[in-house]
Design a protein around this motif. Structure first.
Motif, PDB file in Angstrom:
ATOM      1  N   GLN A  48       0.799  -1.220   0.000  1.00 10.21           N
ATOM      2  CA  GLN A  48       0.000   0.000   0.000  1.00 10.21           C
ATOM      3  C   GLN A  48       0.840   1.282   0.000  1.00 10.21           C
ATOM      4  O   GLN A  48       0.371   2.323  -0.419  1.00 10.21           O
ATOM      5  N   ASP A  49       2.078   1.215   0.483  1.00  7.60           N
ATOM      6  CA  ASP A  49       2.908   2.415   0.630  1.00  7.60           C
ATOM      7  C   ASP A  49       3.798   2.689  -0.572  1.00  7.60           C
ATOM      8  O   ASP A  49       4.769   3.438  -0.471  1.00  7.60           O
ATOM      9  N   VAL A  50       3.483   2.136  -1.711  1.00 11.17           N
ATOM     10  CA  VAL A  50       4.350   2.239  -2.883  1.00 11.17           C
ATOM     11  C   VAL A  50       4.650   3.690  -3.246  1.00 11.17           C
ATOM     12  O   VAL A  50       5.775   4.025  -3.622  1.00 11.17           O
ATOM     13  N   GLN A  51       3.690   4.579  -3.111  1.00 12.91           N
ATOM     14  CA  GLN A  51       3.896   5.962  -3.548  1.00 12.91           C
ATOM     15  C   GLN A  51       4.746   6.780  -2.572  1.00 12.91           C
ATOM     16  O   GLN A  51       5.095   7.913  -2.873  1.00 12.91           O
ATOM     17  N   LYS A  52       5.134   6.209  -1.453  1.00  9.96           N
ATOM     18  CA  LYS A  52       6.111   6.857  -0.576  1.00  9.96           C
ATOM     19  C   LYS A  52       7.517   6.772  -1.173  1.00  9.96           C
ATOM     20  O   LYS A  52       8.401   7.517  -0.780  1.00  9.96           O
ATOM     21  N   TYR A  58       1.049   1.119  -8.424  1.00  5.35           N
ATOM     22  CA  TYR A  58       0.763  -0.216  -7.896  1.00  5.35           C
ATOM     23  C   TYR A  58       2.028  -0.879  -7.377  1.00  5.35           C
ATOM     24  O   TYR A  58       3.103  -0.710  -7.946  1.00  5.35           O
ATOM     25  N   GLY A  59       1.877  -1.662  -6.315  1.00  5.03           N
ATOM     26  CA  GLY A  59       3.036  -2.340  -5.767  1.00  5.03           C
ATOM     27  C   GLY A  59       2.692  -3.644  -5.080  1.00  5.03           C
ATOM     28  O   GLY A  59       1.567  -3.836  -4.604  1.00  5.03           O
ATOM     29  N   VAL A  60       3.660  -4.534  -5.038  1.00  5.21           N
ATOM     30  CA  VAL A  60       3.576  -5.782  -4.276  1.00  5.21           C
ATOM     31  C   VAL A  60       4.911  -5.967  -3.569  1.00  5.21           C
ATOM     32  O   VAL A  60       5.966  -5.660  -4.127  1.00  5.21           O
ATOM     33  N   TRP A  61       4.856  -6.406  -2.303  1.00  6.09           N
ATOM     34  CA  TRP A  61       6.111  -6.667  -1.597  1.00  6.09           C
ATOM     35  C   TRP A  61       6.404  -8.150  -1.627  1.00  6.09           C
ATOM     36  O   TRP A  61       5.514  -8.988  -1.693  1.00  6.09           O
ATOM     37  N   LEU A  62       7.695  -8.431  -1.635  1.00  7.08           N
ATOM     38  CA  LEU A  62       8.202  -9.781  -1.837  1.00  7.08           C
ATOM     39  C   LEU A  62       8.511 -10.437  -0.503  1.00  7.08           C
ATOM     40  O   LEU A  62       9.260  -9.893   0.299  1.00  7.08           O
ATOM     41  N   GLU A  63       7.921 -11.601  -0.280  1.00  8.12           N
ATOM     42  CA  GLU A  63       8.208 -12.406   0.917  1.00  8.12           C
ATOM     43  C   GLU A  63       8.962 -13.641   0.449  1.00  8.12           C
ATOM     44  O   GLU A  63       8.406 -14.497  -0.244  1.00  8.12           O
ATOM     45  N   TRP A  64      10.258 -13.705   0.830  1.00  6.39           N
ATOM     46  CA  TRP A  64      11.077 -14.845   0.436  1.00  6.39           C
ATOM     47  C   TRP A  64      12.411 -14.813   1.141  1.00  6.39           C
ATOM     48  O   TRP A  64      12.776 -13.835   1.770  1.00  6.39           O
ATOM     49  N   GLN A  65      13.124 -15.904   1.024  1.00 11.94           N
ATOM     50  CA  GLN A  65      14.550 -15.986   1.285  1.00 11.94           C
ATOM     51  C   GLN A  65      15.138 -16.337  -0.075  1.00 11.94           C
ATOM     52  O   GLN A  65      14.729 -17.310  -0.705  1.00 11.94           O
ATOM     53  N   TYR A  66      16.077 -15.554  -0.549  1.00  6.98           N
ATOM     54  CA  TYR A  66      16.588 -15.700  -1.911  1.00  6.98           C
ATOM     55  C   TYR A  66      17.113 -17.112  -2.193  1.00  6.98           C
ATOM     56  O   TYR A  66      17.865 -17.681  -1.416  1.00  6.98           O
ATOM     57  N   TRP A  91      12.451  -2.492  -5.914  1.00  3.36           N
ATOM     58  CA  TRP A  91      13.030  -1.627  -4.889  1.00  3.36           C
ATOM     59  C   TRP A  91      13.483  -2.466  -3.708  1.00  3.36           C
ATOM     60  O   TRP A  91      12.829  -3.429  -3.324  1.00  3.36           O
ATOM     61  N   HIS A  92      14.597  -2.058  -3.113  1.00  2.00           N
ATOM     62  CA  HIS A  92      15.121  -2.664  -1.879  1.00  2.00           C
ATOM     63  C   HIS A  92      15.359  -1.481  -0.942  1.00  2.00           C
ATOM     64  O   HIS A  92      16.261  -0.672  -1.174  1.00  2.00           O
ATOM     65  N   VAL A  93      14.529  -1.372   0.099  1.00  2.00           N
ATOM     66  CA  VAL A  93      14.513  -0.168   0.928  1.00  2.00           C
ATOM     67  C   VAL A  93      14.420  -0.512   2.409  1.00  2.00           C
ATOM     68  O   VAL A  93      14.096  -1.641   2.788  1.00  2.00           O
ATOM     69  N   TRP A  94      14.674   0.493   3.212  1.00  2.00           N
ATOM     70  CA  TRP A  94      14.384   0.452   4.638  1.00  2.00           C
ATOM     71  C   TRP A  94      13.056   1.164   4.789  1.00  2.00           C
ATOM     72  O   TRP A  94      12.904   2.309   4.358  1.00  2.00           O
ATOM     73  N   LEU A  95      12.054   0.477   5.357  1.00  2.00           N
ATOM     74  CA  LEU A  95      10.745   1.096   5.513  1.00  2.00           C
ATOM     75  C   LEU A  95      10.851   2.269   6.478  1.00  2.00           C
ATOM     76  O   LEU A  95      11.337   2.124   7.593  1.00  2.00           O
ATOM     77  N   MET A  96      10.391   3.420   6.022  1.00  2.07           N
ATOM     78  CA  MET A  96      10.471   4.643   6.823  1.00  2.07           C
ATOM     79  C   MET A  96       9.138   5.368   6.731  1.00  2.07           C
ATOM     80  O   MET A  96       8.467   5.317   5.705  1.00  2.07           O
ATOM     81  N   ASP A  97       8.791   6.068   7.780  1.00  5.45           N
ATOM     82  CA  ASP A  97       7.593   6.907   7.723  1.00  5.45           C
ATOM     83  C   ASP A  97       7.981   8.289   7.217  1.00  5.45           C
ATOM     84  O   ASP A  97       7.770   8.632   6.087  1.00  5.45           O
ATOM     85  N   ASP A  98       8.576   9.057   8.074  1.00  4.69           N
ATOM     86  CA  ASP A  98       9.018  10.401   7.707  1.00  4.69           C
ATOM     87  C   ASP A  98      10.475  10.541   8.085  1.00  4.69           C
ATOM     88  O   ASP A  98      10.967   9.865   8.982  1.00  4.69           O
ATOM     89  N   TYR A  99      11.175  11.434   7.417  1.00  2.60           N
ATOM     90  CA  TYR A  99      12.570  11.651   7.747  1.00  2.60           C
ATOM     91  C   TYR A  99      12.944  13.091   7.437  1.00  2.60           C
ATOM     92  O   TYR A  99      12.328  13.748   6.602  1.00  2.60           O
TER      93      TYR A  99
END
Length: 151
Positions: A48-52, A58-66, A91-99
């Motif tokens: 849901q936070d893709v536009q941050k 649209y976005g989907v997050w990946l749940e896995w161990q490579y 994208w490979h990110v650190w989830l952040m709210d505001d900074y």
């Protein structure tokens, strides 16, 4: 907060879940295990936070161990998305709210065509270090990675 790998596109991305249960069989006496084929499974959940992070909708997050098998299946998913979308971002990110500005991420971007992408590219973004690289002078700033894959 935590690390998140997600995909983003201007076109809807569908969720993916393993199609069956995979029991884990451990044989302690023989020192073996069998995952029944689960090593090639992963899940994609709506993000849901893709536009941050991107201007994509649209976005989907990946749940896995490579694993290489999972990366191969992810490339199949991407190939299917590119049949109706002009590009997809990983994208490979650190989830952040505001900074604040001093904490803003350093964003590393790269674009490749689907014909040139490899499993190693998927592995590289999945294993990318979010903290202290590439800008060790600003260790409080995370590094975000975006791999854009075009048709």
């Amino acid at each position: 907060m935590s690390i998140c790998t997600f995909m983003a596109s201007d076109q809807p991305l569908h969720a993916v879940a393993p199609q069956k249960e995979y029991p884990l069989l451990l044989n302690v006496d023989e020192g073996t295990f069998d995952d029944g084929g689960a090593h090639d499974n992963f899940s994609l959940h709506p993000f849901q936070d893709v536009q941050k992070y991107t201007d994509k909708t649209y976005g989907v997050w990946l749940e896995w161990q490579y694993t290489d098998g999972r990366a191969g299946k992810l490339l199949e998913y991407i190939k299917n998305v590119l049949e109706y979308a002009s590009s997809i971002e990983i994208w490979h990110v650190w989830l952040m709210d505001d900074y604040e500005y001093e904490e803003s991420p350093v964003i590393q971007k790269c674009t490749v065509s689907f014909s040139d992408i490899t499993i190693d590219d998927i592995k590289e973004i999945d294993h990318a270090e979010v903290w202290n690289r590439p800008d060790k002078r600003n260790p409080s700033r995370p590094s975000f990675y975006c791999l854009t894959i075009e048709q």
